[in-house]
Design a protein around this motif. Structure first.
Motif, mmCIF file in Angstrom:
data_model
loop_
_atom_site.group_PDB
_atom_site.id
_atom_site.type_symbol
_atom_site.label_atom_id
_atom_site.label_comp_id
_atom_site.label_asym_id
_atom_site.label_seq_id
_atom_site.Cartn_x
_atom_site.Cartn_y
_atom_site.Cartn_z
ATOM 1 N N LYS A 2 -7.817 31.897 -31.668
ATOM 2 C CA LYS A 2 -8.660 31.608 -32.674
ATOM 3 C C LYS A 2 -9.210 32.554 -33.523
ATOM 4 O O LYS A 2 -9.165 33.709 -33.532
ATOM 5 C CB LYS A 2 -10.276 30.918 -31.830
ATOM 6 N N HIS A 3 -9.547 32.197 -34.878
ATOM 7 C CA HIS A 3 -9.983 33.072 -35.775
ATOM 8 C C HIS A 3 -11.382 33.107 -35.941
ATOM 9 O O HIS A 3 -12.081 31.959 -36.058
ATOM 10 C CB HIS A 3 -9.298 32.620 -37.090
ATOM 11 N N TYR A 4 -11.888 34.393 -35.763
ATOM 12 C CA TYR A 4 -13.402 34.544 -35.940
ATOM 13 C C TYR A 4 -13.809 35.199 -37.236
ATOM 14 O O TYR A 4 -13.025 36.365 -37.460
ATOM 15 C CB TYR A 4 -14.147 35.221 -34.720
ATOM 16 N N GLN A 19 -12.089 39.227 -40.698
ATOM 17 C CA GLN A 19 -11.780 38.301 -39.690
ATOM 18 C C GLN A 19 -10.981 38.707 -38.761
ATOM 19 O O GLN A 19 -10.061 39.756 -38.746
ATOM 20 C CB GLN A 19 -11.367 37.193 -40.404
ATOM 21 N N GLU A 21 -8.443 37.714 -34.940
ATOM 22 C CA GLU A 21 -7.848 36.749 -34.158
ATOM 23 C C GLU A 21 -8.084 36.932 -32.588
ATOM 24 O O GLU A 21 -7.836 38.180 -31.950
ATOM 25 C CB GLU A 21 -6.459 36.703 -34.163
ATOM 26 N N GLN A 44 -16.597 30.866 -36.104
ATOM 27 C CA GLN A 44 -15.399 30.435 -36.505
ATOM 28 C C GLN A 44 -15.376 29.668 -37.860
ATOM 29 O O GLN A 44 -14.298 29.531 -38.415
ATOM 30 C CB GLN A 44 -14.841 29.466 -35.284
ATOM 31 N N SER A 46 -15.600 29.291 -41.804
ATOM 32 C CA SER A 46 -15.347 30.057 -43.240
ATOM 33 C C SER A 46 -16.763 30.521 -43.645
ATOM 34 O O SER A 46 -17.555 30.030 -43.546
ATOM 35 C CB SER A 46 -14.624 29.397 -44.257
ATOM 36 N N ARG A 121 -1.686 39.914 -41.654
ATOM 37 C CA ARG A 121 -2.706 39.618 -40.828
ATOM 38 C C ARG A 121 -3.668 40.673 -40.792
ATOM 39 O O ARG A 121 -4.794 40.685 -40.680
ATOM 40 C CB ARG A 121 -2.174 39.103 -39.491
ATOM 41 N N GLU A 125 -7.549 40.733 -41.809
ATOM 42 C CA GLU A 125 -8.579 40.764 -40.779
ATOM 43 C C GLU A 125 -9.583 41.901 -40.686
ATOM 44 O O GLU A 125 -10.403 41.897 -39.939
ATOM 45 C CB GLU A 125 -7.680 40.668 -39.432
#
Length: 406
Positions: A2-4, A19, A21, A44, A46, A121, A125
């Motif tokens: 999941k993306h946080y 962000q 993962e 989680q 946006s 990524r 992130e």
């Protein structure tokens, strides 16, 4: 996975956002803790779904300087061109970073890549503050395996943009000094000189000159309401400053500038310059023209010419001509259309996009220089005339007083 989206504090107390993962929240907290970030917000959703006050007001860093971004891009291009592993190249770039914020970003990128994350990524992130084109070019470089060439091209584009901004800022210094000096003189006369002359005119039963009366009234209002006016002005200035620091202010600023005749022309050409600069980089690194046009359009989603880039891409995919699709949507500068047509006909669109970028840069610089060359003398005459009127009014008042005395 999941993306946080997170907000936290690093070891120096600076606010960090980005962000990550992770499998779950506990895993996200553990990863961020290992990177030295004390998280105080993890979600989680946006960031755009945050409360209105969190969206509209941001006290964070407005972004890394373009010159610093260009230096890092150039260094990464050099190091990866020497076949240095990406983690080693990022570590070296972090050691050479000109600011602590940039150094921390690169260090976190290195850690994420060492943990197995892809380059783009890891870049997305580990925070923000970079120009949008930086992330776009990293993605293209990663997919086409052309990181050294892409970083060198990116450095040139960033330096071109920074040079243009610096020239505008330097040219505006003298007009700003004139404005500040003129306002300071008005305050001095309104708050000190006019009140000092008022008793003299009152004792002689003569009216003050209208300009002095106006300034005296203004100074009296400021003096009588200073308890309300000073905090009010400070609040307005603070609000405007906070709003200007917020990323959400970009669109309102663009709308305001777009409503001004001269500035709208310059702004639209600057947007077109950015899109053609991106197009040049993408084409030189092996991307096909239809996809490159789509990516370039995405650099400025709400730009005046964005629809033209998308229409050109769609027309190419349907078997037509890019320049026909571009011209059917909106009116571009005729020289840009002609050069674009030549590039498409000779199959040298990459070189022609770079040529168009150079032409647009010179056009913007010329427009700004001409405007400032006209603005400076006009502003000098205006402020000089205002100061002359004040001096004449004061001298006339003094002469009137002397005449009345003798």
């Amino acid at each position: 996975m999941k993306h946080y989206f997170f907000k936290g504090l690093d070891s120096t107390g600076r606010i960090e956002t980005g962000q990550i993962e992770a499998i779950n929240e506990a895993d996200a907290f553990a990863q961020l803790k290992s990177h030295g970030i004390a998280v105080y917000e993890l979600d989680q959703n946006s960031p755009h779904q945050a409360p209105w006050y969190a969206r509209e007001v941001s006290l964070g860093n407005r972004g890394h300087r373009l010159s610093d971004q260009a230096a890092i891009a150039e260094l990464l291009g050099l190091l990866t061109g020497l076949d240095l592993p990406l983690t080693k190249a990022l570590e070296t770039a972090a050691e050479s970073a000109p600011t602590p914020a940039l150094k921390r970003h690169l260090q976190r990128m290195t850690a994420r890549i060492a943990d197995g994350a892809a380059l783009t990524r890891a870049f997305n992130e580990t925070g923000s503050g970079f120009s949008p084109i930086f992330g776009q070019i990293l993605l293209i470089a990663e997919n086409s395996n052309t990181l050294p060439e892409s970083m060198n091209d990116l450095a040139l584009v960033l330096r071109r943009t920074d040079r243009l901004r610096s020239r505008v800022s330097a040219a505006l210094i003298y007009p700003m000094i004139l404005i500040v000096a003129g306002l300071a003189l008005l305050f001095i006369i309104a708050l000190y000189l006019a009140p000092a002359l008022q008793p003299v005119f009152t004792s002689l039963e003569k009216p003050m000159p209208w300009l002095l009366r106006t300034l005296l009234a203004g100074g009296q209002i400021l003096h009588d309401n200073s308890v309300v006016l000073l905090p009010g002005v400070a609040f307005i200035l603070a609000t405007l400053t906070l709003f200007s620091l917020s990323p959400q202010a970009t669109r309102p600023r663009a709308l305001i500038i777009g409503a001004l005749p001269f500035f709208s022309t310059v702004m639209h050409e600057a947007q077109l310059l950015r899109q053609f600069s991106a197009l040049s980089i993408l084409l030189r690194n092996g991307m096909g023209l239809p996809d490159a046009l789509d990516y370039s359009a995405g650099m400025i989603p709400d730009g005046k010419f964005t629809s033209a880039f998308r229409a050109a891409s769609e027309n190419l995919k349907l078997g037509g001509s890019a320049v026909e699709g571009m011209g059917a949507v909106c009116r571009m500068p005729p020289l840009v259309v002609r050069l674009f047509s030549f590039g498409e006909e000779t199959n040298q669109m990459g070189r022609m996009a770079d040529t168009i970028s150079g032409v647009l840069e010179k056009s913007i610089e010329l427009k700004i220089e001409r405007a400032l060359q006209l603005l400076t003398p006009l502003l000098t005459l205006f402020i000089g005339g205002a100061i002359g009127s004040l001096v004449y009014s004061v001298m006339s008042a003094i002469l009137d007083v002397n005449t009345g005395t003798f």
